[in-house]
Design a protein around this motif. Structure first.
Motif, PDB file in Angstrom:
ATOM      1  N   ASP A  62       0.838  -1.225  -0.142  1.00  0.00           N
ATOM      2  CA  ASP A  62      -0.074   0.036   0.082  1.00  0.00           C
ATOM      3  C   ASP A  62       0.887   1.253   0.000  1.00  0.00           C
ATOM      4  OD1 ASP A  62      -2.154  -1.811  -0.019  1.00  0.00           O
ATOM      5  OD2 ASP A  62      -2.405  -1.646   2.323  1.00  0.00           O
ATOM      6  N   PHE A  63       2.043   1.131   0.739  1.00  0.00           N
ATOM      7  CA  PHE A  63       2.869   2.529   0.809  1.00  0.00           C
ATOM      8  C   PHE A  63       3.456   2.645  -0.702  1.00  0.00           C
ATOM      9  CE2 PHE A  63       4.950   5.602   3.227  1.00  0.00           C
ATOM     10  CZ  PHE A  63       5.972   5.930   2.625  1.00  0.00           C
ATOM     11  N   ASN A  64       3.824   1.678  -1.347  1.00  0.00           N
ATOM     12  CA  ASN A  64       4.535   1.718  -2.503  1.00  0.00           C
ATOM     13  C   ASN A  64       3.400   1.833  -3.658  1.00  0.00           C
ATOM     14  OD1 ASN A  64       7.238   1.882  -1.827  1.00  0.00           O
ATOM     15  ND2 ASN A  64       7.159  -0.579  -1.214  1.00  0.00           N
ATOM     16  N   GLU A  65       2.388   2.376  -3.501  1.00  0.00           N
ATOM     17  CA  GLU A  65       1.006   2.458  -4.428  1.00  0.00           C
ATOM     18  C   GLU A  65       1.660   2.873  -5.837  1.00  0.00           C
ATOM     19  OE1 GLU A  65      -0.886   6.283  -2.774  1.00  0.00           O
ATOM     20  OE2 GLU A  65      -1.656   4.484  -2.287  1.00  0.00           O
ATOM     21  N   LYS A  66       2.481   3.923  -5.694  1.00  0.00           N
ATOM     22  CA  LYS A  66       2.772   4.633  -6.927  1.00  0.00           C
ATOM     23  C   LYS A  66       3.590   3.466  -7.934  1.00  0.00           C
ATOM     24  CE  LYS A  66       4.385   8.560  -7.373  1.00  0.00           C
ATOM     25  NZ  LYS A  66       5.409   9.836  -7.083  1.00  0.00           N
ATOM     26  N   LEU A  67       4.101   2.521  -7.343  1.00  0.00           N
ATOM     27  CA  LEU A  67       5.101   1.554  -8.143  1.00  0.00           C
ATOM     28  C   LEU A  67       4.259   0.631  -9.034  1.00  0.00           C
ATOM     29  CD1 LEU A  67       7.875   1.013  -5.826  1.00  0.00           C
ATOM     30  CD2 LEU A  67       7.781   2.739  -7.504  1.00  0.00           C
ATOM     31  N   GLN A  68       4.181   0.747 -10.202  1.00  0.00           N
ATOM     32  CA  GLN A  68       3.347  -0.207 -11.112  1.00  0.00           C
ATOM     33  C   GLN A  68       3.909  -1.385 -11.536  1.00  0.00           C
ATOM     34  OE1 GLN A  68       0.069   0.138 -10.880  1.00  0.00           O
ATOM     35  NE2 GLN A  68       0.504   2.200  -9.696  1.00  0.00           N
ATOM     36  N   SER A  69       3.558  -2.548 -12.018  1.00  0.00           N
ATOM     37  CA  SER A  69       4.241  -3.715 -12.568  1.00  0.00           C
ATOM     38  C   SER A  69       5.028  -3.322 -13.957  1.00  0.00           C
ATOM     39  CB  SER A  69       3.293  -5.036 -12.933  1.00  0.00           C
ATOM     40  OG  SER A  69       2.499  -5.125 -11.588  1.00  0.00           O
ATOM     41  N   SER A  70       4.384  -2.609 -14.675  1.00  0.00           N
ATOM     42  CA  SER A  70       4.914  -1.971 -15.900  1.00  0.00           C
ATOM     43  C   SER A  70       4.280  -1.000 -16.355  1.00  0.00           C
ATOM     44  CB  SER A  70       5.413  -3.118 -16.826  1.00  0.00           C
ATOM     45  OG  SER A  70       5.729  -2.642 -18.306  1.00  0.00           O
ATOM     46  N   LEU A 104       1.336   6.933 -15.082  1.00  0.00           N
ATOM     47  CA  LEU A 104       1.369   6.473 -16.398  1.00  0.00           C
ATOM     48  C   LEU A 104       2.595   7.043 -17.068  1.00  0.00           C
ATOM     49  CD1 LEU A 104      -2.366   7.137 -17.448  1.00  0.00           C
ATOM     50  CD2 LEU A 104      -1.566   5.104 -16.393  1.00  0.00           C
ATOM     51  N   GLY A 105       3.320   5.914 -17.211  1.00  0.00           N
ATOM     52  CA  GLY A 105       4.675   6.003 -18.074  1.00  0.00           C
ATOM     53  C   GLY A 105       5.891   6.296 -17.251  1.00  0.00           C
ATOM     54  N   GLU A 106       5.890   5.892 -15.924  1.00  0.00           N
ATOM     55  CA  GLU A 106       6.816   5.773 -15.004  1.00  0.00           C
ATOM     56  C   GLU A 106       7.739   4.465 -15.385  1.00  0.00           C
ATOM     57  OE1 GLU A 106       8.012   7.407 -10.587  1.00  0.00           O
ATOM     58  OE2 GLU A 106       6.439   5.799 -10.878  1.00  0.00           O
ATOM     59  N   ALA A 107       8.945   4.423 -15.601  1.00  0.00           N
ATOM     60  CA  ALA A 107      10.029   3.421 -15.614  1.00  0.00           C
ATOM     61  C   ALA A 107      10.141   2.625 -14.256  1.00  0.00           C
ATOM     62  CB  ALA A 107      11.247   3.881 -16.071  1.00  0.00           C
ATOM     63  N   CYS A 139     -11.171   9.842 -11.513  1.00  0.00           N
ATOM     64  CA  CYS A 139      -9.950  10.204 -12.050  1.00  0.00           C
ATOM     65  C   CYS A 139      -9.444  11.569 -12.404  1.00  0.00           C
ATOM     66  CB  CYS A 139      -9.646   8.984 -13.117  1.00  0.00           C
ATOM     67  SG  CYS A 139      -8.003   9.005 -13.866  1.00  0.00           S
ATOM     68  N   THR A 140      -8.423  12.156 -11.538  1.00  0.00           N
ATOM     69  CA  THR A 140      -8.236  13.487 -12.082  1.00  0.00           C
ATOM     70  C   THR A 140      -6.575  13.661 -12.020  1.00  0.00           C
ATOM     71  OG1 THR A 140     -10.020  14.271 -10.299  1.00  0.00           O
ATOM     72  CG2 THR A 140      -8.437  15.937 -11.058  1.00  0.00           C
ATOM     73  N   LEU A 141      -6.346  14.334 -13.259  1.00  0.00           N
ATOM     74  CA  LEU A 141      -5.070  14.732 -13.519  1.00  0.00           C
ATOM     75  C   LEU A 141      -4.230  15.745 -12.631  1.00  0.00           C
ATOM     76  CD1 LEU A 141      -2.482  14.358 -15.423  1.00  0.00           C
ATOM     77  CD2 LEU A 141      -3.551  16.216 -16.802  1.00  0.00           C
ATOM     78  N   ILE A 142      -3.183  15.318 -11.907  1.00  0.00           N
ATOM     79  CA  ILE A 142      -2.624  16.361 -10.733  1.00  0.00           C
ATOM     80  C   ILE A 142      -1.279  16.924 -11.342  1.00  0.00           C
ATOM     81  CG2 ILE A 142      -3.850  15.316  -8.944  1.00  0.00           C
ATOM     82  CD1 ILE A 142      -1.272  13.947  -8.267  1.00  0.00           C
ATOM     83  N   ARG A 143      -0.853  16.165 -12.408  1.00  0.00           N
ATOM     84  CA  ARG A 143       0.740  16.596 -12.988  1.00  0.00           C
ATOM     85  C   ARG A 143       1.079  15.808 -14.198  1.00  0.00           C
ATOM     86  NH1 ARG A 143       6.354  16.284  -9.623  1.00  0.00           N
ATOM     87  NH2 ARG A 143       5.568  14.223  -9.431  1.00  0.00           N
ATOM     88  N   ALA A 144       1.521  16.558 -15.142  1.00  0.00           N
ATOM     89  CA  ALA A 144       1.989  15.967 -16.322  1.00  0.00           C
ATOM     90  C   ALA A 144       3.599  16.670 -16.520  1.00  0.00           C
ATOM     91  CB  ALA A 144       1.265  16.397 -17.302  1.00  0.00           C
ATOM     92  N   ARG A 145       4.295  15.610 -16.830  1.00  0.00           N
ATOM     93  CA  ARG A 145       5.661  16.316 -17.005  1.00  0.00           C
ATOM     94  C   ARG A 145       6.342  15.234 -18.222  1.00  0.00           C
ATOM     95  NH1 ARG A 145       6.052  12.862 -12.423  1.00  0.00           N
ATOM     96  NH2 ARG A 145       7.718  11.146 -12.612  1.00  0.00           N
ATOM     97  N   ASP A 146       7.626  15.931 -18.630  1.00  0.00           N
ATOM     98  CA  ASP A 146       8.260  15.266 -19.769  1.00  0.00           C
ATOM     99  C   ASP A 146       8.995  14.079 -19.537  1.00  0.00           C
ATOM    100  OD1 ASP A 146       7.158  16.953 -21.658  1.00  0.00           O
ATOM    101  OD2 ASP A 146       8.815  18.362 -21.446  1.00  0.00           O
ATOM    102  N   GLY A 147       8.930  12.975 -20.242  1.00  0.00           N
ATOM    103  CA  GLY A 147       9.820  11.935 -19.917  1.00  0.00           C
ATOM    104  C   GLY A 147      10.968  11.675 -20.944  1.00  0.00           C
ATOM    105  N   GLN A 148      11.604  10.692 -20.932  1.00  0.00           N
ATOM    106  CA  GLN A 148      12.468  10.574 -21.998  1.00  0.00           C
ATOM    107  C   GLN A 148      12.100  10.342 -23.248  1.00  0.00           C
ATOM    108  OE1 GLN A 148      14.777   7.132 -20.238  1.00  0.00           O
ATOM    109  NE2 GLN A 148      16.313   8.507 -19.344  1.00  0.00           N
ATOM    110  N   VAL A 149      11.200   9.761 -23.473  1.00  0.00           N
ATOM    111  CA  VAL A 149      10.148   9.574 -24.774  1.00  0.00           C
ATOM    112  C   VAL A 149       8.907   9.817 -24.262  1.00  0.00           C
ATOM    113  CG1 VAL A 149      11.630   7.923 -25.667  1.00  0.00           C
ATOM    114  CG2 VAL A 149      10.031   7.032 -24.075  1.00  0.00           C
ATOM    115  N   GLY A 150       7.999  10.901 -24.698  1.00  0.00           N
ATOM    116  CA  GLY A 150       6.745  11.177 -24.523  1.00  0.00           C
ATOM    117  C   GLY A 150       6.483  11.927 -23.228  1.00  0.00           C
ATOM    118  N   ILE A 152       4.877  11.983 -19.092  1.00  0.00           N
ATOM    119  CA  ILE A 152       4.322  11.125 -17.754  1.00  0.00           C
ATOM    120  C   ILE A 152       3.434  11.910 -17.023  1.00  0.00           C
ATOM    121  CG2 ILE A 152       5.234  10.185 -15.468  1.00  0.00           C
ATOM    122  CD1 ILE A 152       8.084  10.244 -16.646  1.00  0.00           C
ATOM    123  N   GLU A 153       2.546  11.010 -16.745  1.00  0.00           N
ATOM    124  CA  GLU A 153       1.081  11.656 -16.094  1.00  0.00           C
ATOM    125  C   GLU A 153       0.842  10.990 -14.824  1.00  0.00           C
ATOM    126  OE1 GLU A 153      -1.242  13.395 -20.099  1.00  0.00           O
ATOM    127  OE2 GLU A 153      -1.912  11.833 -18.948  1.00  0.00           O
TER     128      GLU A 153
END
Length: 637
Positions: A62-70, A104-107, A139-150, A152-153
């Motif tokens: 639960d604490f690592n909720e930001k970490l997705q499988s892929s 979305l889009g985090e490595a 579902c609400t967007l709180i931040r969008a930033r640039d990644g290495q490709v495309g 990250i939201e």
């Protein structure tokens, strides 16, 4: 079905292995801050409430909720993958009582490029929105930033509550006198800037002497509501100074409850009661930029640290403070937060990226966000509101256990009768339930019936663990109820105790502490003088830790093992945890006489004529009476 089951087992095993090896990182912001923190043990052993049976691995997940499988999991998943992702989201939402954050889009792996191209990002966004809709969430967007490709939201997933239900987070507001605590709460909750002469704080004061002096002397409560998409629900009142709490709660999915505490030193007892009895999730420390860190600022900070309550700092009055004075104040503040006693990682919040980074990692208790605001010009007020919107409920409560309600205040409402307010620690209470109220001055409990329930001045049918509420009780006088009493389910079979054992750490004492020393004990909503009977050491000084046996001086109390308490007298302060409860400890003879329960004179005379003697003992200069020796008192661990 077999293939889907195997896929789920592979994914779950992969996730469990990775959660054991990965460290929790604070993500770097655009300002260049990079910080590391470890999972907090306090997340498992919460401050004033037991855990609800979650394992440590579940809590780490639960604490690592930001970490997705892929980062590619959300790109056009099949039915089995979609069901798996939805179950995972549901678990994370339940673990934080109604909200979580997805990226979305985090490595995830080293060497993997961050970000998603526009086509994949649109597909992933549609998958996330479909999952949220199926789970009745927004579902609400709180931040969008640039990644290495495309790109990250980051998205805030928040449950859509029914009209009479909402998520509640409690924030204690502390700081030295004249730091601007009440003024800031007036600006936040009434959505009107201050005029520089205390106009906003006038709307919060409860007593005439507070309005005349401009100083808070009681525990005040204010609310700030947020909708499902994170917008502030509070609106400026066109007429009058009061805002409609029930209207705010009906429109809100999340409500921040501010516990406004006193800053003056002579009201320290009230401030300590607010920090222990109201059980805040977080602490907002106010510092006046022009005055600096003076008075009770360090004392309040030390109290929050001793109770393991995460702290964030708000520096006020930056519009009227010279630049050199502000720089000196910030320099001293950073020095204190980095000192060995605090060991915090201060982060100056200056933009939206800092807000999201600190809010997502604030429960680690190492991070300490610092806001610089002005109540007159409104500078950086929007950053503070966004931070409050993203705060997660820290304490884990259990709805399955038998109900246990702590009383922190009483009222007498015309036409309604006696009303008690407080916090429900465990279980669920509905209108019409019969509960045990006590202990009274003799340590007994009596049956009461809950007539009606209100949350934030809004009528509800039931209240769950972790929520604050007010109960109207049938056929009971207000004079028979005091702060520190509890309402329990009859199956708990509660017992009031005179004595208990605890492990204490002396934070400060001018000389030495020895047996028979008396001081005020704050334990939850309990506030009573206690005396030290025995100690594991002969003397205690500042910084010493020992096991101590306490005895209440006025009346018995209901205690729970594992509860934290504060032990203070003047400038002496100690914090501890209850280890054992001593049952059947005898009551004071003077206490029985004072309450009309002393044995009759005829019985005493008959015993003396028959040559019988009563067992009397003297401890700490006072005498009590018992049918058994003190060694026969039973101890509960």
């Amino acid at each position: 079905m077999s293939s889907s089951t195997s896929n789920e087992e592979v994914r779950s095993s992969k996730k469990s292995n990775e959660s054991k090896t990965e460290n929790i990182q604070l993500k770097p912001s655009n300002t260049g801050h990079m910080m590391m923190a470890s999972p907090p043990p306090q997340l498992i052993n919460s401050l004033f409430a037991p855990s609800n049976g979650h394992s440590s691995n579940d809590l780490d997940d639960d604490f690592n909720e930001k970490l997705q499988s892929s980062k590619k999991d959300f790109i056009a998943p099949d039915d089995d993958q979609f069901d798996y992702l939805m179950k995972k989201m549901q678990k994370q939402i339940l673990s934080h009582q109604g909200e979580c954050i997805y990226v979305l889009g985090e490595a995830e792996h080293e060497g993997e490029e961050t970000g998603l191209v526009n086509e994949d990002l649109v597909t992933s966004r549609a998958t996330l929105e479909a999952m949220s809709e199926n789970l009745n969430c927004k579902c609400t967007l709180i931040r969008a930033r640039d990644g290495q490709v495309g790109k990250i939201e980051e998205y805030l997933i928040r449950r859509i509550y029914e009209e009479n239900d909402f998520l509640e987070v409690k924030v204690a507001v502390v700081g030295n006198v004249d730091a601007g605590k009440s003024t800031l709460l007036g600006v936040l909750t009434h959505c009107e800037l201050d005029n520089g002469r205390g106009h906003s704080r006038q709307k919060l004061f409860r007593h005439k002497h507070e309005i005349e002096s401009g100083r808070t002397s009681s525990v005040g409560n204010e609310i700030l509501g947020f909708s499902s998409n994170g917008e502030v629900v509070n609106k400026a009142s066109s007429h009058g100074s009061h805002i409609d709490w029930s209207d705010i709660c009906q429109q809100s999915a999340k409500v921040i409850t501010f516990v406004d505490l006193a800053g003056h030193e002579k009201y320290l007892k009230t401030t300590v009661f607010g920090m222990t009895g109201h059980m805040p999730d977080f602490c907002m420390l106010m510092v006046g930029s022009n005055a600096g860190i003076i008075g009770t600022t360090k004392e309040h900070l030390g109290l929050a640290l001793a109770l393991n309550v995460p702290v964030f700092v708000v520096v006020t009055k930056i519009d009227m403070c010279p630049a050199n004075v502000l720089a000196e104040t910030m320099k001293l503040l950073l020095k204190i937060l980095k000192s060995p006693g605090c060991r915090k990682i201060p982060v100056l919040v200056s933009d939206d990226d800092n807000v999201i980074t600190t809010a997502n990692n604030f429960t680690s208790e190492r991070v300490c966000p610092i806001f610089q605001i002005s109540n007159v010009t409104g500078e950086n007020i929007h950053l503070l509101k966004k931070f409050l919107n993203l705060l997660k409920c820290r304490t884990i409560f259990s709805d399955d256990a038998l109900p246990e309600f702590l009383i922190d205040d009483t009222f007498s409402v015309p036409g309604v009768g006696t009303v008690v307010s407080g916090t429900l620690i465990t279980g669920v209470i509905t209108a019409g339930d019969s509960l045990l109220l006590g202990p009274d001055l003799l340590g007994k409990f009596e049956t009461v019936v809950v007539k009606s329930i209100h949350r934030k001045r809004m009528a509800v049918n039931d209240v769950r663990a972790g929520q604050t509420a007010a109960f109207a009780l049938k056929k009971i006088k207000r004079s028979s109820i005091r702060k520190g009493m509890v309402m329990l389910h009859p199956k708990i079979n509660p017992k009031a105790v005179w004595e208990y054992k605890g492990e204490i750490l002396v934070l400060h004492h001018p000389t030495t502490i020895s047996a028979k020393y008396q001081a005020m004990v704050h334990c939850g909503s309990i506030r009573q003088t206690a005396s030290i009977l025995t100690m594991s050491k002969q003397h205690l000084r500042t910084g010493d830790k020992a096991e101590v046996r306490f005895r209440f001086m006025k009346n018995p109390e209901y205690l729970r093992i594992g509860t934290k308490f504060v032990f203070r007298e003047g400038r002496t302060k100690a914090v501890g945890t209850i280890l054992e409860i001593v049952e059947n400890a005898p009551a004071y003879q003077s206490h029985l006489k004072r309450n009309g329960k002393r044995s009759t004179n005829n019985k005493t005379t008959n015993e003396q004529q028959n040559g019988e003697t009563t067992s009397t003992t003297r401890r700490g200069g006072r005498r009590w009476k018992s049918n058994q020796t003190s060694n026969e008192a039973t101890t509960v661990k």
